[in-house]
Design a protein around this motif. Structure first.
Motif, PDB file in Angstrom:
ATOM      1  N   GLU A  77       0.820  -1.209   0.000  1.00 46.70           N
ATOM      2  CA  GLU A  77       0.000   0.000   0.000  1.00 46.70           C
ATOM      3  C   GLU A  77       0.858   1.265   0.000  1.00 46.70           C
ATOM      4  OE1 GLU A  77      -2.485  -2.859   2.648  1.00 46.70           O
ATOM      5  OE2 GLU A  77      -0.419  -2.712   1.886  1.00 46.70           O
ATOM      6  N   ILE A  78       1.957   1.225   0.774  1.00 43.33           N
ATOM      7  CA  ILE A  78       2.849   2.383   0.834  1.00 43.33           C
ATOM      8  C   ILE A  78       3.515   2.617  -0.518  1.00 43.33           C
ATOM      9  CG2 ILE A  78       4.985   3.286   1.833  1.00 43.33           C
ATOM     10  CD1 ILE A  78       4.176   2.002   4.476  1.00 43.33           C
ATOM     11  N   MET A  79       3.936   1.537  -1.175  1.00 38.91           N
ATOM     12  CA  MET A  79       4.582   1.671  -2.480  1.00 38.91           C
ATOM     13  C   MET A  79       3.649   2.315  -3.509  1.00 38.91           C
ATOM     14  SD  MET A  79       7.644   0.845  -2.179  1.00 38.91           S
ATOM     15  CE  MET A  79       8.780  -0.053  -1.140  1.00 38.91           C
ATOM     16  N   LEU A  80       2.365   2.016  -3.418  1.00 38.53           N
ATOM     17  CA  LEU A  80       1.393   2.614  -4.326  1.00 38.53           C
ATOM     18  C   LEU A  80       1.121   4.079  -3.991  1.00 38.53           C
ATOM     19  CD1 LEU A  80      -1.175  -0.320  -4.598  1.00 38.53           C
ATOM     20  CD2 LEU A  80       0.360   0.483  -6.402  1.00 38.53           C
ATOM     21  N   LYS A  81       1.447   4.472  -2.767  1.00 38.31           N
ATOM     22  CA  LYS A  81       1.213   5.839  -2.313  1.00 38.31           C
ATOM     23  C   LYS A  81       2.384   6.776  -2.589  1.00 38.31           C
ATOM     24  CE  LYS A  81      -1.988   5.460   1.613  1.00 38.31           C
ATOM     25  NZ  LYS A  81      -2.684   6.728   1.387  1.00 38.31           N
ATOM     26  N   THR A  82       3.569   6.202  -2.849  1.00 38.32           N
ATOM     27  CA  THR A  82       4.777   7.024  -2.905  1.00 38.32           C
ATOM     28  C   THR A  82       5.473   6.963  -4.260  1.00 38.32           C
ATOM     29  OG1 THR A  82       6.063   5.192  -1.961  1.00 38.32           O
ATOM     30  CG2 THR A  82       5.217   6.830  -0.428  1.00 38.32           C
ATOM     31  N   GLY A  83       6.032   8.097  -4.647  1.00 41.06           N
ATOM     32  CA  GLY A  83       6.888   8.180  -5.824  1.00 41.06           C
ATOM     33  C   GLY A  83       8.253   8.699  -5.400  1.00 41.06           C
ATOM     34  N   VAL A  84       9.303   8.263  -6.073  1.00 40.88           N
ATOM     35  CA  VAL A  84      10.669   8.634  -5.682  1.00 40.88           C
ATOM     36  C   VAL A  84      11.464   9.040  -6.916  1.00 40.88           C
ATOM     37  CG1 VAL A  84      12.784   7.871  -4.546  1.00 40.88           C
ATOM     38  CG2 VAL A  84      10.592   6.960  -3.788  1.00 40.88           C
ATOM     39  N   VAL A  85      12.184  10.167  -6.804  1.00 42.63           N
ATOM     40  CA  VAL A  85      13.095  10.595  -7.865  1.00 42.63           C
ATOM     41  C   VAL A  85      14.446  10.918  -7.241  1.00 42.63           C
ATOM     42  CG1 VAL A  85      13.589  12.313  -9.642  1.00 42.63           C
ATOM     43  CG2 VAL A  85      11.242  11.556  -9.284  1.00 42.63           C
ATOM     44  N   PHE A  86      15.475  10.185  -7.639  1.00 40.25           N
ATOM     45  CA  PHE A  86      16.837  10.468  -7.209  1.00 40.25           C
ATOM     46  C   PHE A  86      17.577  11.130  -8.365  1.00 40.25           C
ATOM     47  CE2 PHE A  86      15.758   7.014  -4.264  1.00 40.25           C
ATOM     48  CZ  PHE A  86      16.157   7.589  -3.065  1.00 40.25           C
ATOM     49  N   GLY A  87      18.076  12.350  -8.114  1.00 41.26           N
ATOM     50  CA  GLY A  87      18.711  13.120  -9.173  1.00 41.26           C
ATOM     51  C   GLY A  87      19.878  12.427  -9.841  1.00 41.26           C
ATOM     52  N   GLN A  88      20.551  11.531  -9.115  1.00 40.78           N
ATOM     53  CA  GLN A  88      21.742  10.873  -9.648  1.00 40.78           C
ATOM     54  C   GLN A  88      21.444   9.506 -10.266  1.00 40.78           C
ATOM     55  OE1 GLN A  88      24.566  12.457  -9.714  1.00 40.78           O
ATOM     56  NE2 GLN A  88      24.091  14.146  -8.368  1.00 40.78           N
ATOM     57  N   LYS A  89      20.200   9.040 -10.149  1.00 36.52           N
ATOM     58  CA  LYS A  89      19.901   7.700 -10.636  1.00 36.52           C
ATOM     59  C   LYS A  89      18.505   7.649 -11.236  1.00 36.52           C
ATOM     60  CE  LYS A  89      20.327   2.845  -9.322  1.00 36.52           C
ATOM     61  NZ  LYS A  89      20.666   1.893  -8.257  1.00 36.52           N
ATOM     62  N   SER A  90      18.413   7.244 -12.489  1.00 29.45           N
ATOM     63  CA  SER A  90      17.133   7.228 -13.192  1.00 29.45           C
ATOM     64  C   SER A  90      16.372   5.922 -12.946  1.00 29.45           C
ATOM     65  CB  SER A  90      17.364   7.396 -14.698  1.00 29.45           C
ATOM     66  OG  SER A  90      16.142   7.350 -15.395  1.00 29.45           O
ATOM     67  N   VAL A  91      15.030   6.031 -12.923  1.00 29.94           N
ATOM     68  CA  VAL A  91      14.185   4.834 -12.833  1.00 29.94           C
ATOM     69  C   VAL A  91      13.811   4.323 -14.226  1.00 29.94           C
ATOM     70  CG1 VAL A  91      13.228   5.520 -10.611  1.00 29.94           C
ATOM     71  CG2 VAL A  91      12.040   6.188 -12.715  1.00 29.94           C
ATOM     72  N   LEU A  92      14.220   5.046 -15.258  1.00 30.34           N
ATOM     73  CA  LEU A  92      13.844   4.714 -16.630  1.00 30.34           C
ATOM     74  C   LEU A  92      14.751   3.639 -17.215  1.00 30.34           C
ATOM     75  CD1 LEU A  92      13.456   8.401 -17.798  1.00 30.34           C
ATOM     76  CD2 LEU A  92      11.572   6.856 -17.256  1.00 30.34           C
ATOM     77  N   CYS A  93      14.206   2.872 -18.145  1.00 27.81           N
ATOM     78  CA  CYS A  93      15.018   1.898 -18.887  1.00 27.81           C
ATOM     79  C   CYS A  93      15.937   2.658 -19.832  1.00 27.81           C
ATOM     80  CB  CYS A  93      14.107   0.939 -19.663  1.00 27.81           C
ATOM     81  SG  CYS A  93      13.013  -0.023 -18.613  1.00 27.81           S
ATOM     82  N   TRP A  94      17.222   2.399 -19.743  1.00 27.05           N
ATOM     83  CA  TRP A  94      18.252   3.227 -20.371  1.00 27.05           C
ATOM     84  C   TRP A  94      18.190   3.221 -21.902  1.00 27.05           C
ATOM     85  CZ3 TRP A  94      20.419   7.081 -18.280  1.00 27.05           C
ATOM     86  CH2 TRP A  94      21.636   7.590 -18.708  1.00 27.05           C
ATOM     87  N   ASP A  95      17.820   2.103 -22.495  1.00 28.61           N
ATOM     88  CA  ASP A  95      17.965   1.953 -23.946  1.00 28.61           C
ATOM     89  C   ASP A  95      16.654   1.930 -24.721  1.00 28.61           C
ATOM     90  OD1 ASP A  95      20.842   1.762 -24.178  1.00 28.61           O
ATOM     91  OD2 ASP A  95      20.678  -0.142 -23.128  1.00 28.61           O
TER      92      ASP A  95
END
Length: 251
Positions: A77-95
């Protein structure tokens, strides 16, 4: 209900049986819908605290409660409630193209077609996603990647957003666009936002409240106007310098 951090402590094990106390028994609350600047000098324990608040790290002791939920009992439930952005590390697929990563997040979080479409229209409007949405992150500038990461973290409408250095190394125009986006999300969705930054302009533009830590301990928890009143100046950069220098002298 917001976020409640109680007696949070973390110690890192170093070489030769040495230890470093990174976060020392800190407690604070963040009401729902606030934008809070979470600041301190390098090595103060900011990122460690954020990582414990998002369960990337497990604390040695203490608890984190989000809207009355705990990771031990309510992790999903907490994971569905929260979003995280770290400036030094992307959550996106690189390629793969940014749009494909966003669609992947849509499926992972079971976002409806209507919500996805509405969010994409909103993100494209203020973040300018259309300029680079068909490109993979490895070809993007830092500012473009950060905008794409913000979109990914918000595609499923989380109640809480953790932003760790979201404007670091980004040009002035991109910084302003990202700040406008953060303000809009907070105003329209009442998203609670926890922002770690070394950029005083981020704090001045966005934050209602500030939490300052140094050497793992809490040294200020209050509003920005209150802090300026204590130091009898409106120059926030000067105030922060004084706080950091006082910490060095007391080391």
């Amino acid at each position: 209900m917001g976020i409640e951090v109680k007696d949070l402590t973390k110690t890192y094990k170093l070489k030769r049986h040495q230890k470093k106390l990174a976060v020392d028994n800190i407690s604070f609350t963040i009401p729902t819908g606030e934008i809070v600047g979470f600041i301190g000098p390098n090595g103060a324990g900011k990122s460690t605290t954020i990582k414990m608040m998002t369960e990337i790290l497990v604390p040695d002791s203490g608890t984190v409660s989000i809207d009355g939920l705990t990771f031990k009992k309510n992790r999903k439930e907490i994971m569905l409630k929260t979003g995280v952005v770290f400036g030094q590390k992307s959550v996106l697929c690189w390629d793969i193209p940014v749009i494909d990563s966003l669609k992947l997040f849509k499926d992972m979080y079971r976002v409806s077609d209507d919500v996805f479409r509405t969010n994409m229209d909103s993100f494209s409007d203020i973040l300018g996603l259309d300029e680079f949405i068909s490109q993979p992150p490895r070809l993007l500038s830092l500012g473009q990647r950060m905008k794409a990461d913000l979109a990914a973290s918000l595609i499923y409408n989380p109640d809480i957003l953790f932003l760790d250095e979201p404007t670091i190394g980004i040009d002035v125009l991109s910084k302003e666009r990202i700040r406008q986006f953060i303000k809009k999300i907070n105003e329209e969705r009442h998203t609670t936002i926890i922002l770690t930054t070394h950029d005083v302009s981020d704090i001045e533009t966005l934050c209602e409240k500030m939490i300052i830590i140094d050497k793992g301990t809490l040294i200020y928890d209050g509003t920005l106007p209150q802090l300026k009143s204590i130091y009898k100046t409106t120059d926030l950069e000067e105030i922060i310098k004084k706080i950091y220098l006082a910490g060095e002298k007391n080391a």
